[in-house]
Design a protein around this motif. Structure first.
Motif, PDB file in Angstrom:
ATOM      1  N   THR A 162     -30.713  17.302 -28.615  1.00 35.12           N
ATOM      2  CA  THR A 162     -30.860  16.590 -27.342  1.00 35.12           C
ATOM      3  C   THR A 162     -29.643  16.877 -26.474  1.00 35.12           C
ATOM      4  OG1 THR A 162     -32.213  14.834 -28.304  1.00 35.12           O
ATOM      5  CG2 THR A 162     -31.068  14.328 -26.240  1.00 35.12           C
ATOM      6  N   VAL A 164     -27.824  16.262 -22.830  1.00 33.86           N
ATOM      7  CA  VAL A 164     -27.776  15.362 -21.679  1.00 33.86           C
ATOM      8  C   VAL A 164     -26.818  15.952 -20.657  1.00 33.86           C
ATOM      9  CG1 VAL A 164     -27.254  13.033 -20.872  1.00 33.86           C
ATOM     10  CG2 VAL A 164     -28.258  13.375 -23.154  1.00 33.86           C
ATOM     11  N   GLN A 200     -34.746  18.283 -26.550  1.00 38.94           N
ATOM     12  CA  GLN A 200     -34.948  17.590 -25.280  1.00 38.94           C
ATOM     13  C   GLN A 200     -33.769  17.860 -24.346  1.00 38.94           C
ATOM     14  OE1 GLN A 200     -35.598  13.419 -25.894  1.00 38.94           O
ATOM     15  NE2 GLN A 200     -37.428  13.711 -27.139  1.00 38.94           N
ATOM     16  N   HIS A 202     -32.198  16.260 -20.855  1.00 40.31           N
ATOM     17  CA  HIS A 202     -32.227  15.136 -19.916  1.00 40.31           C
ATOM     18  C   HIS A 202     -31.209  15.377 -18.806  1.00 40.31           C
ATOM     19  CE1 HIS A 202     -34.674  12.437 -22.502  1.00 40.31           C
ATOM     20  NE2 HIS A 202     -34.108  13.139 -23.482  1.00 40.31           N
ATOM     21  N   GLU A 232     -36.401  16.532 -18.496  1.00 33.10           N
ATOM     22  CA  GLU A 232     -36.693  15.147 -18.117  1.00 33.10           C
ATOM     23  C   GLU A 232     -35.642  14.688 -17.115  1.00 33.10           C
ATOM     24  OE1 GLU A 232     -37.808  12.414 -21.213  1.00 33.10           O
ATOM     25  OE2 GLU A 232     -38.113  14.054 -22.630  1.00 33.10           O
ATOM     26  N   HIS A 234     -33.939  11.913 -14.599  1.00 27.79           N
ATOM     27  CA  HIS A 234     -33.753  10.464 -14.458  1.00 27.79           C
ATOM     28  C   HIS A 234     -32.854  10.207 -13.234  1.00 27.79           C
ATOM     29  CE1 HIS A 234     -35.162  10.143 -18.682  1.00 27.79           C
ATOM     30  NE2 HIS A 234     -34.386  11.199 -18.882  1.00 27.79           N
ATOM     31  N   LEU A 253     -32.639   3.187 -20.274  1.00 30.34           N
ATOM     32  CA  LEU A 253     -32.552   4.474 -20.956  1.00 30.34           C
ATOM     33  C   LEU A 253     -31.371   4.509 -21.914  1.00 30.34           C
ATOM     34  CD1 LEU A 253     -33.653   7.424 -21.128  1.00 30.34           C
ATOM     35  CD2 LEU A 253     -31.927   8.015 -19.407  1.00 30.34           C
ATOM     36  N   LEU A 255     -29.980   7.173 -25.107  1.00 30.11           N
ATOM     37  CA  LEU A 255     -30.238   8.452 -25.753  1.00 30.11           C
ATOM     38  C   LEU A 255     -29.269   8.688 -26.903  1.00 30.11           C
ATOM     39  CD1 LEU A 255     -30.557  10.546 -22.467  1.00 30.11           C
ATOM     40  CD2 LEU A 255     -32.459   9.870 -23.950  1.00 30.11           C
TER      41      LEU A 255
END
Length: 423
Positions: A162, A164, A200, A202, A232, A234, A253, A255
């Protein structure tokens, strides 16, 4: 510092970024002694740092030796040095390699990452302002892929996969798109034992849209492109805390991630010694007049990201991007030549050439004065302009070859962990 004494006026330039290099070129082989100082011995083409981070380019493709820029310049010198303080009264700067007197001082120190006082984010996130930081991000991403293949639990694997990214300006958007292309084209081939659905990406932005500095058309198309790539998005989302594993935000949210890349803001990088009134409190930029002269000083100038110039068209200062820095450097070069000849100076007027951002293969957005477009043609324009803006013929050739290879083979050739990153 061992700079030869000379009867020529001495101009000391602090910083080898776009502004400093632009100025150095304008002063080449004139009746001046020019001294360029920088903490690194190379100029970095920062718009392509994200491609080093995402394994698309090697760092030597976007870096250029500063000594090579001035090698044919008479009376020009480079010193690898960090400026510690300015003594304006004695026209002297203090550095880690000694003191140096100047006739005119030009500050082109640029910016540094702004963590807005959040210590946990500063300690655990990954900034991307310099080549070593870009290499750290590349190593961390590739190391996390390797760790994910041997993770004991699905939760651990998902946290490693993931990513970010905080800040949806051009840097954040371009990096998100590049990592998404890694997910879509590289991971399935290099890591067949990983499920790409576990990976993922983000992208978090505090404003209500991505690319807030660009037009609404560009923002809308960029978000559309990002979502097609699997990112994704945000908006209206701030990171409040990050401990290296968990990301907390101002909303619901939350994560679990081993990688948080901070692209959410910058602040000026001033030098100690000047009157605090010449600095803006929040932005840490020097207030300058229309000739880039620092407020309160006749012989000290500031250029580019570190300079705050209020004009009718830009009441909050010019954007902190390459073009204002380049244009200011060119004009100040001409003005310094006028100054030593006691001729009147010309005021700076910024010519906005537009802004652009790429979101991966065949996808980009471009804002020009009268035209706004997106898609393949915008992507082609983005590539051409960035290629031509690189310093050095060799770098242009290498980047063009890499881009062509990557485009044909859906590949990123620089995915090497040369220098492992340790948190």
């Amino acid at each position: 510092m061992n700079i030869p004494e000379s009867e020529l006026p001495r101009i000391v330039i602090v910083g080898g970024g776009f502004a400093g290099v632009s100025l150095v070129k304008m002063l080449a082989n004139k009746n001046l002694q020019v001294v360029l100082l920088d903490k690194h011995n190379y100029h970095t083409f920062q718009p392509l740092l994200y491609q080093v981070s995402s394994a698309g380019l090697e760092p030597d493709s976007i870096a250029y030796p500063l000594r090579k820029i001035i090698k044919n310049h008479k009376n020009s010198f480079f010193r690898l040095a960090e400026v510690k303080a300015i003594n304006a009264e004695e026209k002297r700067i203090e550095t880690n390699i000694g003191a140096l007197h100047y006739d005119y001082l030009v500050l082109a120190t640029g910016t540094k990452t702004n963590f807005f006082g959040n210590k946990t984010i500063e300690d655990y996130s990954m900034p991307m302002k310099k080549v070593p930081q870009a290499l750290n991000i590349r190593s961390l991403m590739l190391q996390n892929f390797e760790k994910a293949t041997i993770a004991n639990t699905s939760e651990e694997r998902k946290a490693l996969l993931t990513f970010v990214i905080v800040g949806a300006g051009p840097t954040g958007v371009e990096l998100a798109g590049a990592i998404a292309e890694l997910k879509n084209h590289i991971v399935p081939r290099d890591y067949p034992d990983l499920d790409t659905q576990d990976m993922q990406i983000h992208l978090l932005e505090g404003n209500d849209r991505v690319l807030p500095v660009m037009s609404e058309h560009a923002s809308k198309k960029a978000e559309e492109f990002l979502k097609k790539l699997g990112v994704e998005v945000h908006c209206n989302t701030f990171v409040t805390e990050y401990n290296g594993k968990s990301v907390a935000t101002n909303g619901a949210l939350h994560l679990e991630s081993e990688t948080l890349i901070w692209a959410a803001g910058v602040t000026g990088a001033p030098v100690d010694g000047l009157d605090a009134n010449s600095l803006l409190d929040r932005a840490n930029r020097y207030k300058v007049d229309r000739y880039n002269r620092v407020e309160g000083y006749d012989s000290i100038f500031a250029l580019g990201d570190i300079a705050y110039m209020e004009t009718e068209a830009y009441p909050k200062g010019h954007p902190q991007v390459a073009q204002p820095a380049i244009q200011q450097g060119k004009l100040l070069g001409k003005n310094l030549l006028r100054l030593v000849k006691n001729k009147p100076l010309k005021p700076f007027t910024y010519k906005d050439k537009g802004s652009m951002a790429t979101i991966g293969r065949n996808k980009a957005v471009v804002d020009l004065k009268h035209f706004k477009f997106a898609g393949f043609f915008a992507w082609f324009v983005w590539m051409f302009i960035h290629l031509m803006a690189l310093v050095g013929f060799r770098n242009r050739v290498i980047v063009f070859f890499n881009w062509t290879y990557n485009y044909i083979n859906f590949d990123k050739a620089a995915r090497l962990i040369i220098r492992p990153f340790k948190k």
